[in-house]
Design a protein around this motif. Structure first.
Motif, PDB file in Angstrom:
ATOM      1  N   ALA A  87       0.919  -1.161  -0.092  1.00  0.00           N
ATOM      2  CA  ALA A  87       0.151  -0.030   0.145  1.00  0.00           C
ATOM      3  C   ALA A  87       0.677   1.182   0.031  1.00  0.00           C
ATOM      4  O   ALA A  87       0.346   2.492   0.096  1.00  0.00           O
ATOM      5  N   SER A 142      -5.943   1.310  -2.418  1.00  0.00           N
ATOM      6  CA  SER A 142      -6.183   1.982  -1.180  1.00  0.00           C
ATOM      7  C   SER A 142      -7.209   3.160  -1.134  1.00  0.00           C
ATOM      8  O   SER A 142      -8.042   3.113  -0.430  1.00  0.00           O
ATOM      9  N   LEU A 152      -3.550  -0.485   5.884  1.00  0.00           N
ATOM     10  CA  LEU A 152      -2.340  -0.431   4.949  1.00  0.00           C
ATOM     11  C   LEU A 152      -1.261  -1.291   5.097  1.00  0.00           C
ATOM     12  O   LEU A 152      -0.806  -1.059   6.408  1.00  0.00           O
TER      13      LEU A 152
END
Length: 252
Positions: free
Chosen positions: A16, A25, A37
């Motif tokens: 992420a 994301s 994340l």
């Protein structure tokens, strides 16, 4: 933030900190999801979290080496500890390297398999009880390299073929559960992962052009769209599949 398709759902996304993982994301957050994340790059995670917060979204983050099974367990614990449930796992994190056969070291091989196979496997193992409880799903990011031979990428291609087989095998193992497990196979994509990569000295350009395709590379946002579909209830009939999004590279 407006009401979205993933309101009330929790999505854990690896990789992420940049590229496709960051784009996914941000998009899931804009669709109402609370996002966990995960990445080894803590500074990149902070930037992704800032983008989500500025858009009015909610997220938490975990920084660690997901090639270590204990880190996968910790990442899932972070999502559950922050949001109390888990609906979608997106295994996006990966490493690409170009090598001539003679240049591949044991360290190269182990690094690629740790990032591209070990991490998705143990992330899925840790997440599965929560995903089954939520009737959730897994999306693995494979590659066209899982389907066609690509010169100078043998270790990378082997990891993506393994990830595709893992997707299908786990889909069968959980065929009687409410969870769905699928993959997506992008072609060329302009992300931080490919910036600065070089082909081996003396590489045959003709061999490389065979798998570059005729159309321009995708952007991460091009691949996020089918990811959103696969993760949604609209894809309730899709299980054990691989969605190819490669601008026709594997078409012929």
């Amino acid at each position: 933030m407006k009401k979205g398709e993933f309101d009330g759902k929790v999505v854990l996304i690896t990789g992420a900190a940049s590229g496709l993982g960051r784009a996914a994301s941000v998009r899931f957050a804009r669709e109402g999801a609370r996002v966990c994340l995960a990445d080894i790059n803590s500074a990149g995670l902070d930037e992704t979290a800032r983008i989500i917060a500025n858009a009015g979204g909610r997220c938490t983050q975990y920084a660690g080496d997901l090639g270590q099974p204990s880190s996968c367990t910790d990442a899932v614990r972070t999502a559950i500890g922050s949001f109390g449930r888990l609906d979608v796992l997106c295994n996006v994190a990966g490493i690409l390297r170009f090598h001539a056969l003679a240049d591949v070291t044991a360290e190269d091989w182990q690094m690629l398999f740790a990032a591209n196979v070990t991490a998705p496997f143990f992330m899925t193992q840790a997440a599965m009880p929560h995903l089954v409880a939520a009737s959730g799903n897994v999306i693995n990011v494979a590659s066209t390299a899982a389907f066609i031979g690509q010169s100078y990428t043998a270790p990378y291609a082997a990891t993506k073929a393994a990830l595709l087989s893992l997707t299908k095998s786990l889909a069968m193992e959980f065929i009687k559960s409410p969870v769905r497990i699928n993959a997506i196979a992008p072609g060329g994509m302009m992300t931080e992962m490919v910036q600065g990569l070089v082909f081996p000295e003396g590489a045959d350009t003709d061999m490389i052009l065979r798998y570059c395709g005729f159309r321009p590379p995708n952007t991460p946002e091009d691949i996020v769209e089918p990811m959103i579909f696969l993760a949604s209830d609209r894809a309730r009939a899709v299980h054990g599949a691989c969605y190819t999004a490669d601008n026709g590279i594997t078409a012929g």
